[in-house]
Design an enzyme around this catalytic site. Structure first.
Site, PDB file in Angstrom:
ATOM      1  N   ASP A 134       0.988 -10.511  13.427  1.00  0.00           N
ATOM      2  CA  ASP A 134       0.735  -9.404  12.511  1.00  0.00           C
ATOM      3  C   ASP A 134      -0.374  -8.508  13.064  1.00  0.00           C
ATOM      4  O   ASP A 134      -1.541  -8.881  13.082  1.00  0.00           O
ATOM      5  CB  ASP A 134       0.341  -9.948  11.138  1.00  0.00           C
ATOM      6  CG  ASP A 134       0.349  -8.896  10.045  1.00  0.00           C
ATOM      7  OD1 ASP A 134       0.222  -7.705  10.369  1.00  0.00           O
ATOM      8  OD2 ASP A 134       0.491  -9.274   8.863  1.00  0.00           O
ATOM      9  N   SER A 175       1.246  -7.893   1.513  1.00  0.00           N
ATOM     10  CA  SER A 175       0.381  -6.880   2.100  1.00  0.00           C
ATOM     11  C   SER A 175      -0.665  -6.442   1.072  1.00  0.00           C
ATOM     12  O   SER A 175      -1.458  -7.273   0.625  1.00  0.00           O
ATOM     13  CB  SER A 175       1.218  -5.718   2.628  1.00  0.00           C
ATOM     14  OG  SER A 175       0.448  -4.911   3.485  1.00  0.00           O
ATOM     15  N   GLN A 176      -0.690  -5.155   0.659  1.00  0.00           N
ATOM     16  CA  GLN A 176      -1.596  -4.821  -0.441  1.00  0.00           C
ATOM     17  C   GLN A 176      -1.287  -5.694  -1.648  1.00  0.00           C
ATOM     18  O   GLN A 176      -2.194  -6.157  -2.356  1.00  0.00           O
ATOM     19  CB  GLN A 176      -1.467  -3.348  -0.840  1.00  0.00           C
ATOM     20  CG  GLN A 176      -2.337  -2.992  -2.050  1.00  0.00           C
ATOM     21  CD  GLN A 176      -2.099  -1.589  -2.567  1.00  0.00           C
ATOM     22  OE1 GLN A 176      -2.939  -0.711  -2.383  1.00  0.00           O
ATOM     23  NE2 GLN A 176      -0.972  -1.363  -3.228  1.00  0.00           N
ATOM     24  N   HIS A 212       4.060  -8.091  10.611  1.00  0.00           N
ATOM     25  CA  HIS A 212       3.989  -7.543   9.250  1.00  0.00           C
ATOM     26  C   HIS A 212       5.386  -7.051   8.876  1.00  0.00           C
ATOM     27  O   HIS A 212       5.691  -5.856   8.929  1.00  0.00           O
ATOM     28  CB  HIS A 212       2.965  -6.409   9.225  1.00  0.00           C
ATOM     29  CG  HIS A 212       2.303  -6.220   7.904  1.00  0.00           C
ATOM     30  ND1 HIS A 212       1.325  -7.067   7.429  1.00  0.00           N
ATOM     31  CD2 HIS A 212       2.469  -5.275   6.943  1.00  0.00           C
ATOM     32  CE1 HIS A 212       0.903  -6.641   6.244  1.00  0.00           C
ATOM     33  NE2 HIS A 212       1.592  -5.558   5.923  1.00  0.00           N
ATOM     34  N   TYR A 268       0.837  -1.209   0.000  1.00  0.00           N
ATOM     35  CA  TYR A 268       0.000   0.000   0.000  1.00  0.00           C
ATOM     36  C   TYR A 268       0.866   1.251   0.000  1.00  0.00           C
ATOM     37  O   TYR A 268       1.780   1.379   0.826  1.00  0.00           O
ATOM     38  CB  TYR A 268      -0.897  -0.014   1.230  1.00  0.00           C
ATOM     39  CG  TYR A 268      -2.094   0.904   1.180  1.00  0.00           C
ATOM     40  CD1 TYR A 268      -2.674   1.305  -0.014  1.00  0.00           C
ATOM     41  CD2 TYR A 268      -2.675   1.356   2.372  1.00  0.00           C
ATOM     42  CE1 TYR A 268      -3.790   2.121  -0.042  1.00  0.00           C
ATOM     43  CE2 TYR A 268      -3.795   2.167   2.361  1.00  0.00           C
ATOM     44  CZ  TYR A 268      -4.346   2.557   1.154  1.00  0.00           C
ATOM     45  OH  TYR A 268      -5.452   3.365   1.130  1.00  0.00           O
TER      46      TYR A 268
END
Length: 319
Positions: free
Chosen positions: A273, A183-184, A302, A92
């Site tokens: 996370d 992630s994204q 994360h 992101y």
């Protein structure tokens, strides 16, 4: 073991909290019809960055609503037969990144396509009012408009458009087109394989954009999900529209796209996370009906997961 979320045994059974809109399937069929009607108008521009073994191009194509989307395209030289390709997605607010970190796949004889998500850190346009950088608030973009105008709807469709381009390249073996990201990028990997089911293997790492209501109830609407809290504080401070908001977010909740995937899945999850909670990731994983495996990192959050990139590459190389 340490626990941030549910015990692992419960995670493996968890099915998600966020509401699924009643017309979810119709919504995405309508979206895919719009994508099919969009001429990608692919343009390849040789990059200043070149190597003796790999040709590098800036690839531009048109996504829904007319946005020009950018991707980096690396094509290995001296590979005679149709070869595999991997489509890569970034985190992101980021971008496709540097050329050099994609050379490992190119060295295997793979073509590589790395997309810039529209309006984030790269060159892709967000044409929702302005062109260029519209960095913050992408999850909530469109919540106060028609659901067909949700920004992540368009970004998800961009991933499928790029995968379709990869599948149609004459130098690429369409039976060996893969997707990966963290992630994204993990979310976009899942969305890509769901909306373009010819993706034969995918490797999402701690995927974002899943089970928004669970994130809210865990009081983790911060960091990457901070805009959920910002939205309520600014536009619905007494939560009169809470059910409506989470239901609308359900259109772009990747857990409800996960059962469309047909390719083989290798997913990576860190149980500590706090950015993309493990339960939200398992909400998507548990809905996948394709062949799948999850690799668990009990003590990691994360962050970089040791060995995950090597495992991903070996997964793609395995027949």
């Amino acid at each position: 073991m340490p626990a941030l979320d549910m015990p692992l045994e419960q995670l493996k059974e968890y099915r998600g909290r966020n509401p699924r809109p009643a017309d979810f399937d119709e919504y995405w069929e309508r979206a895919l019809a719009e994508l099919k009607a969009t001429d990608p108008q692919v343009e390849l521009v040789p990059s200043e960055f070149q190597t003796p073994q790999v040709e590098c191009f800036d690839l531009y194509y048109t996504g829904v609503r007319g946005a020009r989307i950018h991707a980096k395209y690396l094509r290995p030289k001296n590979v005679q037969e149709p070869h595999p390709a991997v489509v890569l997605f970034h985190g992101y607010s980021g971008s496709a990144g540097d050329w050099n970190d994609k050379l490992a796949y190119a060295s295997l004889g793979y073509s590589v396509l790395a997309m810039d998500a529209r309006g984030q850190g790269g060159e892709s346009e967000d044409v929702g009012g302005v062109k260029g950088n519209t960095l913050h608030g992408h999850i909530i973009r469109g919540l106060d408009d028609d659901s067909d105008n949700l920004l992540f709807r368009h970004i998800y469709l961009d991933t499928a458009q790029l995968a379709g381009i990869a599948l149609g390249l004459p130098e690429v073996d369409p039976s060996r087109v893969y997707a990966a990201g963290g992630s994204q990028g993990g979310a976009l990997t899942i969305a890509c394989a769901a909306l373009e089911p010819r993706i034969s293997k995918l490797a999402p790492v701690f995927p974002f954009l899943s089970d928004y209501k669970r994130v809210w109830e865990m009081d983790l609407a911060k960091d990457a999900y901070a805009e959920l809290r910002d939205y309520f504080r600014r536009f619905d401070p007494t939560h009169e529209r809470e059910d409506e908001v989470f239901t609308k977010l359900g259109y772009i909740d990747l857990q409800y796209l996960a059962d469309r995937i047909q390719g083989e899945v290798l997913m990576f999850v860190g149980l500590m996370d706090s950015v993309c909670p493990p339960s939200t990731q398992f909400a998507a994983y548990n809905k996948m009906t394709a062949k799948k495996e999850v690799v668990i990192y009990p003590d990691f959050g994360h962050e970089g997961l040791p060995g995950s990139t090597d495992k991903t590459m070996q997964f793609f190389m395995r027949d």
